[in-house]
Design an enzyme around this catalytic site. Sequence first.
Site, PDB file in Angstrom:
ATOM      1  N   TYR A 160       0.467  -2.219 -12.178  1.00 52.81           N
ATOM      2  CA  TYR A 160      -0.930  -2.122 -12.605  1.00 52.81           C
ATOM      3  C   TYR A 160      -1.043  -1.532 -14.016  1.00 52.81           C
ATOM      4  O   TYR A 160      -1.993  -0.814 -14.315  1.00 52.81           O
ATOM      5  CB  TYR A 160      -1.760  -1.330 -11.578  1.00 52.81           C
ATOM      6  CG  TYR A 160      -1.587  -1.857 -10.176  1.00 52.81           C
ATOM      7  CD1 TYR A 160      -2.075  -3.118  -9.843  1.00 52.81           C
ATOM      8  CD2 TYR A 160      -0.889  -1.142  -9.199  1.00 52.81           C
ATOM      9  CE1 TYR A 160      -1.892  -3.639  -8.567  1.00 52.81           C
ATOM     10  CE2 TYR A 160      -0.697  -1.659  -7.922  1.00 52.81           C
ATOM     11  CZ  TYR A 160      -1.199  -2.905  -7.611  1.00 52.81           C
ATOM     12  OH  TYR A 160      -1.008  -3.415  -6.363  1.00 52.81           O
ATOM     13  N   GLY A 217       0.744  -1.243   0.000  1.00 52.15           N
ATOM     14  CA  GLY A 217       0.000   0.000   0.000  1.00 52.15           C
ATOM     15  C   GLY A 217       0.775   1.294   0.000  1.00 52.15           C
ATOM     16  O   GLY A 217       0.192   2.362  -0.232  1.00 52.15           O
ATOM     17  N   ARG A 219       3.271  -1.743  -5.832  1.00 56.23           N
ATOM     18  CA  ARG A 219       3.504  -0.483  -6.529  1.00 56.23           C
ATOM     19  C   ARG A 219       4.876   0.129  -6.205  1.00 56.23           C
ATOM     20  O   ARG A 219       5.578   0.608  -7.089  1.00 56.23           O
ATOM     21  CB  ARG A 219       2.400   0.505  -6.114  1.00 56.23           C
ATOM     22  CG  ARG A 219       2.308   1.736  -6.965  1.00 56.23           C
ATOM     23  CD  ARG A 219       1.319   2.722  -6.327  1.00 56.23           C
ATOM     24  NE  ARG A 219       0.041   2.158  -6.028  1.00 56.23           N
ATOM     25  CZ  ARG A 219      -1.030   2.197  -6.843  1.00 56.23           C
ATOM     26  NH1 ARG A 219      -0.955   2.798  -8.008  1.00 56.23           N
ATOM     27  NH2 ARG A 219      -2.181   1.659  -6.476  1.00 56.23           N
ATOM     28  N   CYS A 254     -12.307   3.555 -29.149  1.00 52.28           N
ATOM     29  CA  CYS A 254     -13.532   4.333 -29.335  1.00 52.28           C
ATOM     30  C   CYS A 254     -14.276   4.546 -28.030  1.00 52.28           C
ATOM     31  O   CYS A 254     -15.358   3.988 -27.815  1.00 52.28           O
ATOM     32  CB  CYS A 254     -14.404   3.644 -30.371  1.00 52.28           C
ATOM     33  SG  CYS A 254     -13.533   3.548 -31.930  1.00 52.28           S
ATOM     34  N   TYR A 305      -9.070   5.238 -12.630  1.00 50.63           N
ATOM     35  CA  TYR A 305      -8.827   5.932 -11.351  1.00 50.63           C
ATOM     36  C   TYR A 305      -8.498   7.416 -11.527  1.00 50.63           C
ATOM     37  O   TYR A 305      -7.995   8.034 -10.584  1.00 50.63           O
ATOM     38  CB  TYR A 305      -7.644   5.296 -10.611  1.00 50.63           C
ATOM     39  CG  TYR A 305      -7.630   3.791 -10.583  1.00 50.63           C
ATOM     40  CD1 TYR A 305      -8.551   3.074  -9.822  1.00 50.63           C
ATOM     41  CD2 TYR A 305      -6.672   3.078 -11.296  1.00 50.63           C
ATOM     42  CE1 TYR A 305      -8.523   1.700  -9.789  1.00 50.63           C
ATOM     43  CE2 TYR A 305      -6.632   1.694 -11.261  1.00 50.63           C
ATOM     44  CZ  TYR A 305      -7.570   1.009 -10.511  1.00 50.63           C
ATOM     45  OH  TYR A 305      -7.529  -0.351 -10.489  1.00 50.63           O
TER      46      TYR A 305
HETATM   47  N1  LLP Z   1      -1.618  -6.957  -0.595  1.00 47.26           N
HETATM   48  C1  LLP Z   1      -2.931  -7.027  -0.872  1.00 47.26           C
HETATM   49  C2  LLP Z   1      -3.779  -7.937  -0.097  1.00 47.26           C
HETATM   50  C3  LLP Z   1      -3.473  -6.214  -1.886  1.00 47.26           C
HETATM   51  O1  LLP Z   1      -4.777  -6.272  -2.142  1.00 47.26           O
HETATM   52  C4  LLP Z   1      -2.636  -5.330  -2.622  1.00 47.26           C
HETATM   53  C5  LLP Z   1      -3.176  -4.507  -3.697  1.00 47.26           C
HETATM   54  C6  LLP Z   1      -1.259  -5.316  -2.306  1.00 47.26           C
HETATM   55  C7  LLP Z   1      -0.792  -6.136  -1.281  1.00 47.26           C
HETATM   56  C8  LLP Z   1      -0.280  -4.450  -3.032  1.00 47.26           C
HETATM   57  O2  LLP Z   1      -0.563  -3.108  -2.843  1.00 47.26           O
HETATM   58  P1  LLP Z   1       0.480  -1.987  -3.347  1.00 47.26           P
HETATM   59  O3  LLP Z   1       1.729  -2.103  -2.523  1.00 47.26           O
HETATM   60  O4  LLP Z   1       0.749  -2.234  -4.776  1.00 47.26           O
HETATM   61  O5  LLP Z   1      -0.242  -0.716  -3.124  1.00 47.26           O
HETATM   62  N2  LLP Z   1      -5.105  -1.410  -9.737  1.00 47.26           N
HETATM   63  C9  LLP Z   1      -4.966  -0.375  -8.734  1.00 47.26           C
HETATM   64  C10 LLP Z   1      -4.342  -0.905  -7.450  1.00 47.26           C
HETATM   65  C11 LLP Z   1      -5.074  -2.083  -6.868  1.00 47.26           C
HETATM   66  C12 LLP Z   1      -4.420  -2.604  -5.606  1.00 47.26           C
HETATM   67  C13 LLP Z   1      -5.021  -3.875  -5.168  1.00 47.26           C
HETATM   68  N3  LLP Z   1      -4.391  -4.496  -4.026  1.00 47.26           N
HETATM   69  C14 LLP Z   1      -4.177   0.772  -9.315  1.00 47.26           C
HETATM   70  O6  LLP Z   1      -3.790   0.731 -10.496  1.00 47.26           O
HETATM   71  O7  LLP Z   1      -3.964   1.781  -8.642  1.00 47.26           O
END
Ligand code: LLP
Length: 422
Positions: A374, A238, A277, A345, A317
């Site tokens: 992503y 996150g 991310r 389109c 988003y």
């Molecule tokens: N762990 C769990 C249980 C998760 O659901 C997620 C992301 C992560 C770890 C990794 O989170 P990060 O470190 O990447 O923030 N498609 C969206 C983001 C969806 C995130 C879903 N879960 C975007 O493009 O912003």
Amino acid sequence: MNHFHYTDGVYSAEDVRLDQLADEIGTPFYCYSAATLERHYRVFEKAVPKNSLIAFSVKANGNLGVLKTLAKLGAGADVVSGGELKKALAAGVTPEKIVFSGVGKTAEEMRLALAVGIHQFNVESEPELEALERVAQGMNLRAPVTLRINPDVDAKTHAKITTGTSETKFGIPFVHAREAYKKAAAMKGIAIVGVDVHIGSQITELDPFEAAFTKVAGLVRELRADGHAISRLDLGGGLGVPYAHDNQPPPDPVAYGAMVAKITGGMDLSLIFEPGRLIAANAGVLVSRVIYVKHGDAKDFVILDAGMNDLIRPALYDSHHEIVPIREAAPGTPRPRYDVVGPVCETSDLFAAGRALPELKSGDLVAILSVGAYGAVMASAYNARPPAPEVLVHGARWSIVRPRTDHDGLIAQERIPDWLAD
Ligand code: LLP
């Protein structure tokens, strides 16, 4: 920091010029920098308490080349499907470093994960717990389990990527946690090992993390007092990344690590993190060619050969991605404003509205930045557009880590039913 920069006036990934790559493989394409992946992994590893398991969130970027790069640094994997589990294994991640998250694991996926001996299941509901108990018992095994607790903390991020409030489908409500652990402890096929929490993505302040982690650390103490052997704490992913120069910078991983250490210090817990991310976003760009520049009545449009099928984040988003010309503009060059769009389109096939860019013309190349997470993983073949291929750069070397599918390849995936056959 990343390893994309201008060299002799040409935007490059490490030592590879992106104009040359475009000539060789065509556009659009995703390009990842191995040095950047490595750098981000090392920064995070150094920032969090020693001996933590860093399970890269495969959903952010599941390319085998990327996963293997990280696996070689010691990374584990956070997976959310049987497909991701198999990809992590194919990339050489050892099962003892794999955690399985997600609200809808099927019995088949559970069997697969139990058979290979993953590190843990992050269970998100009581029905899932019961299903895992049945599957594990059937295999004469005990599934290592953490329960994902929904702490009801607002991550203050985009509504579509917040997961830690009671309004969302994720995790077991904090108020039911002790009861769920009691139930799990009575199951023969379940071995409770810890607690899990994940409150959202692209989180740009430390406070929500601190509130959630403090809550679950308190829960760990309670659960231990209830007699459960809690040895692991999975803190999810996150942590946000900078997408634009004028953004308020997201928290430094060092400050995040210090906050975690303050909360969990002395608790004798093995920590698990699931960053996605943070590791991958700024390790990837999408290189695209300008098809046309269209002078509209109200606006000027740059129409790229990449579309929302290749990169859906702006449409989904309203996300901001910097766009740079591959050929560096001279200082002081005028910067007219363009809507940078794709050929799909849909009005939402818009990468940037009113973006000031050096003057562009048909045939010019641009890079859309910060798309290593992503990006390609969320691509589709909408408008029968084969998704962009992926390239991994390592110093002066590069490799196509996912080839372009051609139109025949797309068509070959489908069938005409026999009653329509000529
Ligand atoms: N762990 C769990 C249980 C998760 O659901 C997620 C992301 C992560 C770890 C990794 O989170 P990060 O470190 O990447 O923030 N498609 C969206 C983001 C969806 C995130 C879903 N879960 C975007 O493009 O912003």
